[in-house]
Design a protein around this motif. Structure first.
Motif, PDB file in Angstrom:
ATOM      1  N   ILE A 177      51.982  57.250   5.660  1.00  0.00           N
ATOM      2  CA  ILE A 177      51.876  58.483   6.448  1.00  0.00           C
ATOM      3  C   ILE A 177      50.762  58.331   7.475  1.00  0.00           C
ATOM      4  O   ILE A 177      49.648  57.914   7.139  1.00  0.00           O
TER       5      ILE A 177
ATOM      6  N   ALA B 239      60.551  67.137   5.806  1.00  0.00           N
ATOM      7  CA  ALA B 239      59.894  66.080   5.047  1.00  0.00           C
ATOM      8  C   ALA B 239      60.109  66.331   3.562  1.00  0.00           C
ATOM      9  O   ALA B 239      60.458  67.440   3.136  1.00  0.00           O
TER      10      ALA B 239
ATOM     11  N   ASN C 170      57.516  59.064   0.476  1.00  0.00           N
ATOM     12  CA  ASN C 170      57.726  60.114   1.478  1.00  0.00           C
ATOM     13  C   ASN C 170      58.878  59.731   2.402  1.00  0.00           C
ATOM     14  O   ASN C 170      59.057  58.559   2.744  1.00  0.00           O
TER      15      ASN C 170
ATOM     16  N   CYS D 211      56.656  57.763  10.549  1.00  0.00           N
ATOM     17  CA  CYS D 211      57.311  57.695   9.241  1.00  0.00           C
ATOM     18  C   CYS D 211      58.258  56.505   9.234  1.00  0.00           C
ATOM     19  O   CYS D 211      58.989  56.275  10.198  1.00  0.00           O
TER      20      CYS D 211
ATOM     21  N   ASN E 223      54.661  66.652   7.001  1.00  0.00           N
ATOM     22  CA  ASN E 223      54.081  65.369   6.602  1.00  0.00           C
ATOM     23  C   ASN E 223      52.578  65.512   6.375  1.00  0.00           C
ATOM     24  O   ASN E 223      52.001  64.864   5.497  1.00  0.00           O
TER      25      ASN E 223
END
Length: 476
Positions: free
Chosen positions: A222, A300, A423, A232, A266
């Motif tokens: 991130i 996200a 993520n 990302c 994020n």
């Protein structure tokens, strides 16, 4: 001899009962542990004690719950609105976005834009340019952060930003970035005023082994700059030459630069990890959402051992089920559970063109063997499998019907499913999906197709080896 026999029986019985008591363990996972415990009882018991349960510890679990309660209480406006799914997402894809939202509570918001980075050099050049232009804050988190050209360049950019008064927060995983954390460069960042934290620290390994697992890691990547820009994708803070595993180089990654409301989502994922590691509150994390004209909907999501069990495979299964005409997936590590495998085969059986791109040479021989055990079934269902020959394909990408994309850090293996913090960003946009799909075509152009006849012709010892490894796959 009698005492040894009693101890042996007690040991196996204790771990067997523990495995049978676990409601979160799948039948294949339970069977895999039984095989290991019976074939290698002492080794198997030790391995189960150290790695058998996905438990990050009561203290960490409580803190994670507190963190997200605080985020929902103070930042719900930035998490999006459930009504946006029906407003922004085509009906056929709504189930996947709705499921993704159920993981953390992030819903799609419109007004996002993206730009696909060309390669590793362009990624670090653009990232450093954005950091050099930062006015308020820079937040970075990486699983692997090396002191090579990429890692050093990023660190120097943070040092420059901190010296001119920008608040810089940098996190790295305690295992994946252990060399960086103990380096002079890390100390230089600290002395320059960069706020540092270690995700899942290994400072007290014995305590970690007794209360949790050493291999529960933060695999996220991130970068957030002034709450306006986020990066990302699959790239760590490391050169493509990836000197710690140079024999598999180059590592082929993908990274997108986003602007819009998804940036602050994020940011909240970063904040959750920062708060967990430092015990700080959300109050110190700047939150603002810039919405451009037009733009596409995106959301996200973060998964990990403190989230709902099975969230990642269920998300992929939902996405595969939504596909109408085509889906293309690239991943370096393919050890699916039954949910994901069945969903891929079902999509192919109902006429969806399913293309799967894996590295031909993998840095994990265990994953390579387990992956190939699934080839026969996938090819039988009509999936098309490509093996990439231009290095280690590390990009984790999914495109569906030229409209939907998933990009981020999640692999299709049990580490990403159960053990790692990951993520991803899920989006609906034809232009972005086309850009990612074109990158996928470039991977395929450097790959060789795997034919069913080739798999059927594998020597029996290869097939046995692949299937033996796959049998214990649920515990790998």
């Amino acid at each position: 001899m009698t005492v040894i026999l009693v101890l042996h029986t007690t040991l196996v019985l204790v771990f067997t009962i523990r495995i049978l008591l676990r409601d979160d363990l799948s039948p294949p996972g339970r069977l895999a542990w039984f095989v290991v415990l019976n074939l290698l009882p002492y080794f198997g018991s030790a391995i189960y004690f150290l790695f058998g349960e996905t438990d990050i510890g009561n203290r960490a679990s409580r803190r994670h719950k507190e963190v997200f309660e605080e985020i929902r209480a103070k930042a719900s406006w930035f998490m999006g609105d459930a009504a946006n799914i029906e407003k922004l997402i085509e009906p056929v894809y709504q189930p996947a976005f709705r499921y993704a939202a159920s993981i953390n509570g992030f819903y799609p918001s419109s007004g996002n834009s993206s730009e696909l980075m060309g390669d590793g050099e362009e990624t670090i050049t653009r990232m450093v340019s954005d950091i050099d232009a930062a006015k308020d804050h820079v937040h970075v988190l990486y699983y692997i952060w090396l002191d090579d050209n990429t890692g050093h360049t990023l660190a120097e950019a943070l040092i420059r930003a901190a010296k001119r008064g920008v608040t810089c927060r940098a996190m790295a995983d305690g295992l994946g970035s252990r060399a960086m954390i103990n380096s002079a460069l890390w100390q230089r960042m600290k002395e320059a005023g960069v706020h540092l934290a270690v995700a899942l620290s290994l400072k007290h390994p014995i305590r970690t082994m007794l209360t949790s697992r050493l291999d529960l890691r933060n695999h996220r990547k991130i970068t957030v700059i002034d709450s306006r820009i986020t990066y990302c994708g699959s790239r760590n803070s490391a050169d493509p030459e990836f000197r710690i595993k140079a024999k598999y180089a180059p590592w082929v990654d993908i990274m997108l630069r986003f602007t819009g409301p998804v940036v602050v989502q994020n940011q909240l994922l970063f904040a959750s990890d920062w708060m967990q590691a430092t015990n700080e509150s959300l109050d110190g994390i700047p939150l603002s959402s810039g919405r451009g004209q037009g733009g596409f909907p995106a959301q996200a999501m973060g998964v990990g051992p403190t989230e709902r069990h099975g969230a990642t495979p269920h998300l992929f299964a939902n996405l595969f089920a939504c596909a109408q005409s085509e889906l293309t997936l690239s991943t370096p590590y393919f050890v699916p559970d039954a949910t994901v495998l069945d969903a891929l085969c079902a999509a192919a059986y109902r006429g969806v063109r399913v293309e799967l791109v894996f590295p031909k040479v993998n840095d994990s021989w265990v994953v390579a063997a387990a992956s190939r055990s699934y080839y026969h079934r996938l090819l039988d269902a009509g999936c098309i499998i490509y093996e990439f020959k231009g290095g280690l394909l590390h990009a984790k990408t999914l495109t569906i019907d030229g409209k939907i994309s998933l990009i981020g850090s999640s692999n299709l293996d049990l580490r990403s499913f159960d053990l790692n913090y990951e993520n991803n960003i899920l989006l609906q946009d034809e232009a972005t999906t086309l850009a990612i799909a074109e990158r996928q075509r470039s991977y395929i152009s450097r790959s060789e197709v795997v034919a069913l006849q080739e798999v059927l012709a594998w020597h029996y010892h290869e097939r046995i080896w692949h299937n033996v490894i796959a049998t214990i796959g649920p515990i790998l």
